[in-house]
Design an enzyme around this catalytic site. Structure first.
Site, PDB file in Angstrom:
ATOM      1  N   SER A  65      32.743  33.471  37.085  1.00  0.00           N
ATOM      2  CA  SER A  65      32.237  33.678  36.103  1.00  0.00           C
ATOM      3  C   SER A  65      30.975  32.681  35.909  1.00  0.00           C
ATOM      4  O   SER A  65      29.907  33.024  35.442  1.00  0.00           O
ATOM      5  CB  SER A  65      32.586  33.917  34.906  1.00  0.00           C
ATOM      6  OG  SER A  65      33.413  35.041  34.830  1.00  0.00           O
ATOM      7  N   LYS A  68      27.577  33.871  36.913  1.00  0.00           N
ATOM      8  CA  LYS A  68      26.580  34.588  36.068  1.00  0.00           C
ATOM      9  C   LYS A  68      25.316  33.943  35.385  1.00  0.00           C
ATOM     10  O   LYS A  68      24.412  34.766  35.454  1.00  0.00           O
ATOM     11  CB  LYS A  68      27.446  35.091  34.544  1.00  0.00           C
ATOM     12  CG  LYS A  68      28.657  36.161  35.082  1.00  0.00           C
ATOM     13  CD  LYS A  68      29.732  36.162  34.005  1.00  0.00           C
ATOM     14  CE  LYS A  68      30.832  37.046  34.384  1.00  0.00           C
ATOM     15  NZ  LYS A  68      31.883  37.234  33.432  1.00  0.00           N
ATOM     16  N   TYR A 193      28.043  42.324  42.292  1.00  0.00           N
ATOM     17  CA  TYR A 193      28.686  41.499  41.223  1.00  0.00           C
ATOM     18  C   TYR A 193      29.957  40.836  41.980  1.00  0.00           C
ATOM     19  O   TYR A 193      30.378  39.707  41.855  1.00  0.00           O
ATOM     20  CB  TYR A 193      29.277  42.517  40.157  1.00  0.00           C
ATOM     21  CG  TYR A 193      29.872  41.710  39.003  1.00  0.00           C
ATOM     22  CD1 TYR A 193      29.502  40.471  38.347  1.00  0.00           C
ATOM     23  CD2 TYR A 193      31.318  41.977  38.988  1.00  0.00           C
ATOM     24  CE1 TYR A 193      30.357  39.898  37.516  1.00  0.00           C
ATOM     25  CE2 TYR A 193      32.030  41.277  37.941  1.00  0.00           C
ATOM     26  CZ  TYR A 193      31.660  40.488  37.302  1.00  0.00           C
ATOM     27  OH  TYR A 193      32.313  39.655  36.259  1.00  0.00           O
ATOM     28  N   TYR A 244      33.783  32.180  27.256  1.00  0.00           N
ATOM     29  CA  TYR A 244      34.418  33.469  26.848  1.00  0.00           C
ATOM     30  C   TYR A 244      34.778  33.175  25.385  1.00  0.00           C
ATOM     31  O   TYR A 244      33.668  33.087  24.625  1.00  0.00           O
ATOM     32  CB  TYR A 244      35.981  33.533  27.535  1.00  0.00           C
ATOM     33  CG  TYR A 244      35.572  33.308  28.967  1.00  0.00           C
ATOM     34  CD1 TYR A 244      34.782  34.273  29.724  1.00  0.00           C
ATOM     35  CD2 TYR A 244      36.581  32.633  29.846  1.00  0.00           C
ATOM     36  CE1 TYR A 244      34.706  34.096  31.079  1.00  0.00           C
ATOM     37  CE2 TYR A 244      36.486  32.460  31.186  1.00  0.00           C
ATOM     38  CZ  TYR A 244      35.528  33.300  31.880  1.00  0.00           C
ATOM     39  OH  TYR A 244      35.329  33.166  32.966  1.00  0.00           O
ATOM     40  N   VAL A 262      37.303  31.937  36.232  1.00  0.00           N
ATOM     41  CA  VAL A 262      38.562  31.873  36.274  1.00  0.00           C
ATOM     42  C   VAL A 262      39.037  31.591  37.609  1.00  0.00           C
ATOM     43  O   VAL A 262      40.405  31.303  37.961  1.00  0.00           O
ATOM     44  CB  VAL A 262      39.130  33.377  35.951  1.00  0.00           C
ATOM     45  CG1 VAL A 262      38.734  33.800  34.468  1.00  0.00           C
ATOM     46  CG2 VAL A 262      38.580  34.280  37.251  1.00  0.00           C
TER      47      VAL A 262
END
Length: 308
Positions: A65, A68, A193, A244, A262
């Site tokens: 992540s 992103k 992605y 998160y 993660v």
């Protein structure tokens, strides 16, 4: 910075290594569960070109992540702020990163922010290119440029696992397509992605990313790759949404723009001063590195680098 030169980084790392026993490595994507749960590496880079590293700072892991924030930078360069945020919101969701609940129940329909999976998939669909391969190659080149490492590439074992087990992400993608958030082919957006999450890095690589943000979009060569107005957006979203649904607690305890993944990575930014990269794959229940978070709490307390 003089204060960092006197810091015993190894001692601070070893003090927090014990927290790796309180977490678990991610196992919902094949291959991620092969990570050593006791691994712990830290790299800190300052604007003067100094590097301070300890532990397994050269061990490779997938960026997950953390990708992103890089993809969002390129999407903003490609499309502009108004278009991107017409499709994705800017607010914390309060839900797990892979939740689909609010997509249908919220009146807004669009994803709450680009740091959750639904928002990130929408952002990945905005990368310009002739086809999926061209879009991802542009994105990979962008990663390499801002991290200043041409060897950065995809871990294809992880990518295959991401793709084969990504049914929840697929459901989000097709819902977003039905709502007009995603333009073009859903599978193409999902492939970008899955590949971006599978890019392999080290703690040094993500420290370099943090340093790029600390420099407000300027590389070590002095090139302004991303304008400040976009970097400000990225750092703000990292601060409010980057950890998160533990982002608020992290902001209180650490107070630095940060983004976790993660795979066990955390990138943190001390604006105008430092980039920090951490690898410790034992995660808490929210998906954040346990030892990495504890290290950053201690580090922020020692040096009072908090933004607020």
């Amino acid at each position: 910075m003089e204060a960092l030169k006197t810091m015993d980084l190894n001692a601070l790392l070893e003090k927090n290594r014990a927290f790796t026993s309180l977490g678990k490595v991610a196992n919902y994507i094949p291959e991620l569960d092969k990570a050593n749960p006791n691994a712990f590496g830290v790299c800190i880079m300052d604007l003067e070109g100094n590097e301070y590293c300890a532990g397994e700072c050269n061990e490779k892991f997938t960026i997950q992540s953390i990708s992103k924030i890089v993809t969002l930078m390129l999407a903003l360069l490609d499309n502009g702020k108004e278009y991107v945020f017409s499709k994705v919101g800017m607010e914390p969701s309060g839900d797990p990163f892979n939740s689909i609940r609010k997509l249908e129940t919220s009146s807004r329909k669009k994803p709450y922010n680009p740091m959750i999976n639904a928002g990130a998939i929408a952002v990945s669909s905005m990368i310009k290119g002739d086809d999926g391969r061209d879009k991802f190659n542009r994105l990979l080149d962008f990663f390499r440029k801002i991290m200043e490492d041409d060897s950065i590439d995809v871990n294809y074992k992880i990518y295959i696992g991401e793709s084969e087990t990504g049914n929840r992400n697929r459901s989000m993608g097709y819902f977003l397509k039905s709502e007009g958030i995603i333009k073009g082919e859903v599978e193409e957006a999902l492939d970008v992605y899955f590949k971006q999450c599978s890019i392999e890095v080290t703690a040094k690589n993500i420290a370099k990313l943090g340093l790029f943000l600390a420099r407000n979009g300027v590389t070590s060569t002095g090139e302004q790759v991303v304008p400040y107005k976009i970097i400000r957006i990225i750092k703000t979203l990292m601060f409010t949404c980057g950890m998160y649904d533990k982002s608020g607690e992290f902001a209180v305890k650490v107070g630095l723009p940060s983004k976790s993944g993660v795979g066990g990575g955390i990138v943190s930014v001390v604006p105008g001063k430092l980039g920090i990269g951490i690898y410790a794959p034992a995660l808490d229940e929210k998906g954040n590195s346990v030892a990495g978070t504890k290290f950053l709490e201690d580090f922020a307390e020692m040096f009072d680098f908090r933004v607020l």
